[in-house]
Scaffold this active site. Structure first.
Site, PDB file in Angstrom:
ATOM      1  N   ARG A 118      35.674 -32.291  40.619  1.00  0.00           N
ATOM      2  CA  ARG A 118      34.437 -31.539  40.857  1.00  0.00           C
ATOM      3  C   ARG A 118      34.324 -30.997  42.272  1.00  0.00           C
ATOM      4  O   ARG A 118      33.233 -30.713  42.764  1.00  0.00           O
ATOM      5  CB  ARG A 118      33.204 -32.387  40.514  1.00  0.00           C
ATOM      6  CG  ARG A 118      33.153 -32.808  39.049  1.00  0.00           C
ATOM      7  CD  ARG A 118      31.852 -33.522  38.730  1.00  0.00           C
ATOM      8  NE  ARG A 118      31.795 -33.886  37.314  1.00  0.00           N
ATOM      9  CZ  ARG A 118      32.273 -35.016  36.814  1.00  0.00           C
ATOM     10  NH1 ARG A 118      32.839 -35.906  37.620  1.00  0.00           N
ATOM     11  NH2 ARG A 118      32.188 -35.279  35.521  1.00  0.00           N
ATOM     12  N   LYS A 140      34.240 -17.089  46.375  1.00  0.00           N
ATOM     13  CA  LYS A 140      34.414 -16.787  44.954  1.00  0.00           C
ATOM     14  C   LYS A 140      35.820 -17.198  44.543  1.00  0.00           C
ATOM     15  O   LYS A 140      36.800 -16.808  45.171  1.00  0.00           O
ATOM     16  CB  LYS A 140      34.235 -15.289  44.684  1.00  0.00           C
ATOM     17  CG  LYS A 140      32.836 -14.879  44.307  1.00  0.00           C
ATOM     18  CD  LYS A 140      32.839 -13.434  43.813  1.00  0.00           C
ATOM     19  CE  LYS A 140      31.470 -12.979  43.399  1.00  0.00           C
ATOM     20  NZ  LYS A 140      31.487 -11.590  42.898  1.00  0.00           N
ATOM     21  N   GLU A 182      39.763  -1.977  49.559  1.00  0.00           N
ATOM     22  CA  GLU A 182      38.630  -2.868  49.796  1.00  0.00           C
ATOM     23  C   GLU A 182      38.020  -2.642  51.181  1.00  0.00           C
ATOM     24  O   GLU A 182      36.818  -2.818  51.378  1.00  0.00           O
ATOM     25  CB  GLU A 182      39.059  -4.329  49.640  1.00  0.00           C
ATOM     26  CG  GLU A 182      39.295  -4.770  48.209  1.00  0.00           C
ATOM     27  CD  GLU A 182      37.992  -4.975  47.429  1.00  0.00           C
ATOM     28  OE1 GLU A 182      36.909  -4.970  48.055  1.00  0.00           O
ATOM     29  OE2 GLU A 182      38.063  -5.141  46.209  1.00  0.00           O
ATOM     30  N   LYS A 229      31.723  -8.590  54.867  1.00  0.00           N
ATOM     31  CA  LYS A 229      31.607  -9.576  53.793  1.00  0.00           C
ATOM     32  C   LYS A 229      30.933 -10.851  54.280  1.00  0.00           C
ATOM     33  O   LYS A 229      30.121 -11.442  53.562  1.00  0.00           O
ATOM     34  CB  LYS A 229      32.978  -9.892  53.211  1.00  0.00           C
ATOM     35  CG  LYS A 229      32.890 -10.778  51.976  1.00  0.00           C
ATOM     36  CD  LYS A 229      34.139 -10.759  51.136  1.00  0.00           C
ATOM     37  CE  LYS A 229      33.898 -11.471  49.812  1.00  0.00           C
ATOM     38  NZ  LYS A 229      35.103 -11.487  48.943  1.00  0.00           N
ATOM     39  N   GLU A 239      25.563 -14.515  44.626  1.00  0.00           N
ATOM     40  CA  GLU A 239      25.384 -13.194  44.027  1.00  0.00           C
ATOM     41  C   GLU A 239      24.098 -13.087  43.223  1.00  0.00           C
ATOM     42  O   GLU A 239      24.060 -12.566  42.113  1.00  0.00           O
ATOM     43  CB  GLU A 239      26.589 -12.855  43.134  1.00  0.00           C
ATOM     44  CG  GLU A 239      26.765 -11.370  42.882  1.00  0.00           C
ATOM     45  CD  GLU A 239      28.064 -11.065  42.173  1.00  0.00           C
ATOM     46  OE1 GLU A 239      29.013 -10.671  42.863  1.00  0.00           O
ATOM     47  OE2 GLU A 239      28.147 -11.232  40.949  1.00  0.00           O
ATOM     48  N   ARG A 243      24.660  -9.834  47.335  1.00  0.00           N
ATOM     49  CA  ARG A 243      26.112  -9.882  47.219  1.00  0.00           C
ATOM     50  C   ARG A 243      26.648  -8.905  46.174  1.00  0.00           C
ATOM     51  O   ARG A 243      27.825  -8.535  46.215  1.00  0.00           O
ATOM     52  CB  ARG A 243      26.571 -11.315  46.901  1.00  0.00           C
ATOM     53  CG  ARG A 243      28.091 -11.451  46.914  1.00  0.00           C
ATOM     54  CD  ARG A 243      28.554 -12.884  46.906  1.00  0.00           C
ATOM     55  NE  ARG A 243      30.011 -12.941  46.931  1.00  0.00           N
ATOM     56  CZ  ARG A 243      30.711 -14.010  47.279  1.00  0.00           C
ATOM     57  NH1 ARG A 243      30.092 -15.102  47.642  1.00  0.00           N
ATOM     58  NH2 ARG A 243      32.030 -13.984  47.267  1.00  0.00           N
ATOM     59  N   ASN A 247      30.499  -5.436  44.891  1.00  0.00           N
ATOM     60  CA  ASN A 247      31.162  -5.009  43.661  1.00  0.00           C
ATOM     61  C   ASN A 247      31.235  -3.483  43.539  1.00  0.00           C
ATOM     62  O   ASN A 247      31.532  -2.969  42.459  1.00  0.00           O
ATOM     63  CB  ASN A 247      30.427  -5.578  42.444  1.00  0.00           C
ATOM     64  CG  ASN A 247      30.637  -7.078  42.307  1.00  0.00           C
ATOM     65  OD1 ASN A 247      31.756  -7.565  42.339  1.00  0.00           O
ATOM     66  ND2 ASN A 247      29.550  -7.813  42.190  1.00  0.00           N
ATOM     67  N   HIS A 250      33.860  -1.821  41.403  1.00  0.00           N
ATOM     68  CA  HIS A 250      34.553  -2.871  40.659  1.00  0.00           C
ATOM     69  C   HIS A 250      34.268  -2.864  39.162  1.00  0.00           C
ATOM     70  O   HIS A 250      35.100  -3.337  38.385  1.00  0.00           O
ATOM     71  CB  HIS A 250      34.215  -4.241  41.247  1.00  0.00           C
ATOM     72  CG  HIS A 250      34.956  -4.550  42.504  1.00  0.00           C
ATOM     73  ND1 HIS A 250      34.884  -3.750  43.625  1.00  0.00           N
ATOM     74  CD2 HIS A 250      35.789  -5.568  42.827  1.00  0.00           C
ATOM     75  CE1 HIS A 250      35.656  -4.272  44.578  1.00  0.00           C
ATOM     76  NE2 HIS A 250      36.208  -5.364  44.124  1.00  0.00           N
ATOM     77  N   HIS A 254      37.612  -2.979  37.427  1.00  0.00           N
ATOM     78  CA  HIS A 254      38.037  -4.122  36.618  1.00  0.00           C
ATOM     79  C   HIS A 254      38.343  -3.692  35.183  1.00  0.00           C
ATOM     80  O   HIS A 254      39.249  -4.247  34.538  1.00  0.00           O
ATOM     81  CB  HIS A 254      36.960  -5.205  36.609  1.00  0.00           C
ATOM     82  CG  HIS A 254      36.959  -6.057  37.836  1.00  0.00           C
ATOM     83  ND1 HIS A 254      35.951  -6.954  38.111  1.00  0.00           N
ATOM     84  CD2 HIS A 254      37.834  -6.164  38.860  1.00  0.00           C
ATOM     85  CE1 HIS A 254      36.212  -7.579  39.244  1.00  0.00           C
ATOM     86  NE2 HIS A 254      37.348  -7.103  39.721  1.00  0.00           N
ATOM     87  N   HIS A 266      44.933  -4.166  42.060  1.00  0.00           N
ATOM     88  CA  HIS A 266      43.482  -4.246  42.148  1.00  0.00           C
ATOM     89  C   HIS A 266      42.919  -3.120  43.014  1.00  0.00           C
ATOM     90  O   HIS A 266      41.940  -2.455  42.646  1.00  0.00           O
ATOM     91  CB  HIS A 266      43.076  -5.605  42.716  1.00  0.00           C
ATOM     92  CG  HIS A 266      41.615  -5.743  42.986  1.00  0.00           C
ATOM     93  ND1 HIS A 266      40.685  -5.891  41.984  1.00  0.00           N
ATOM     94  CD2 HIS A 266      40.915  -5.743  44.165  1.00  0.00           C
ATOM     95  CE1 HIS A 266      39.468  -5.983  42.522  1.00  0.00           C
ATOM     96  NE2 HIS A 266      39.584  -5.892  43.830  1.00  0.00           N
TER      97      HIS A 266
END
Length: 363
Positions: A118, A140, A182, A229, A239, A243, A247, A250, A254, A266
């Protein structure tokens, strides 16, 4: 020159950008950690061996897990392999995982650390532009499934991030420029000075090899994008609001990656995704035509794509509906209300989506 960027919030950490950072990264491992797992891709085997030797010289046990390169390494099967290594090595909650590689490796290493017992500590050592400016910073983590990219994951902030610019000297030119997509994104959503710097230096940044001036410019761009960032994730780790601006490009990007079975880089997919988002904003009356054209000019100057085949809308639309920003049947996009001013566009008219798609299609 070494640059240190602070990420604040519930679990603050630093991102260090500089040269020859391996020893400093090893010294940053908590004293309580007796075992360290180095997750790396095959091309970095030699560097991983050096890192393992430095870790063992510090009095700790070090093991390595070599994983497939790029998106092929971000699967449940590869994560399970890493868990097996951790289990057989008797890793406890005080031990540490290190991600050494590009964005896919740092995503995977972070997810493995987040899920083992965990949550154990993770130190990120990104070796690509993309990994440095995006994947390794912000907490992330995730893996892909057959249904889409990064659909399984967790928020798990690193203990520290070490961006060693020496790693970029041998990076293939297209990998470098794909990562710069990016960086461009950071300019469009926040720090417009990034765009100016790229426009002034696009030729040297996209050259097959980097001279000293180009390396200085690249270091400045990397540090500025990381600062963008860091500012965002410090205010909104999970997010819930701000945040989402990260994206930009994206949702469509994606979808391209999924449709192409991750054979597109990417950054290349996000490049087309930003042009799609710009065209969508223009059609929605939020962005002027000159700003849309600036997207194309900057991205093209770096050798990045700005078009996509025009016969794949159904597949792309289906993939976009699986995007993490989607709520029920409501598609949500990050668009610009002018350069440097990102906003959300929710449930756009299907005609606008098709119009934006038509604007980025190629025969």
């Amino acid at each position: 020159m070494t640059r240190i960027i602070e990420v604040t919030g519930a679990a603050p950490y630093t991102v260090t950008v500089g040269n020859n950072l391996t020893d400093a990264a090893v010294q940053s491992i908590p004293d309580t950690a007796q075992r360290v797992l180095v997750v790396h891709s095959a091309p970095l085997r030699e560097r991983a061996d050096v890192l393992r030797g430095r870790i063992e010289a510090s009095g700790r046990n070090a093991v390595v897990a070599e994983v497939p390169d790029a998106e092929e390494g971000k699967t449940a099967e590869v994560a399970a392999f890493c868990w097996q290594v951790l289990g057989k090595s008797d890793f406890t909650r005080s031990d540490v995982v290190i991600g050494l590689g590009g964005g896919a490796v740092t995503d995977l290493a972070g997810f493995v650390a987040a899920s083992w017992l965990r949550g154990v500590g993770v130190i990120q050592m990104p070796t690509t532009v993309l990994g440095m400016v995006d994947a390794a910073v912000g907490g992330k983590t995730g893996i892909n499934t057959t249904e889409g990219k990064n659909l399984v994951g967790a928020f798990h902030e690193p203990l520290s991030v070490w961006c060693d610019l020496e790693s970029l000297a041998t990076l293939p030119a297209f990998d470098r420029t794909a990562g710069l997509a990016e960086v461009v994104k950071g300019g469009f959503i926040a720090d417009t000075g990034i765009l100016d710097l790229i426009e002034e230096n696009a030729a040297v940044l996209s050259a097959p090899t980097l001279d000293d001036h180009a390396m200085e410019v690249l270091a400045e761009l990397i540090a500025r994008k990381i600062q963008v960032k860091a500012t965002v994730v410090s205010a909104d780790l999970k997010e819930s609001h701000l945040r989402e601006i990260l994206n930009y490009g994206h949702t469509f990007g994606h979808a391209i990656e999924y449709t192409e079975r991750y054979q597109w880089r990417h950054g290349a997919a996000v490049s087309v995704g930003m042009v799609f988002a710009a065209e969508l904003a223009h059609l929605a009356g939020r962005l002027d035509e000159a700003s849309v054209e600036r997207h194309r000019t900057i991205l093209t100057s770096l050798g990045l794509p700005t078009t996509y085949p025009g016969d794949r809308w159904d597949a792309l639309h289906t993939a976009m509906r699986r995007d993490k920003k989607t709520r029920g049947d409501l598609l949500r996009f990050v668009v610009l209300q002018g350069i440097g001013n990102p906003v959300r566009l929710e449930g756009p008219d299907p005609a606008l989506l098709l119009g934006a798609y038509d604007a980025v299609t190629s025969s």
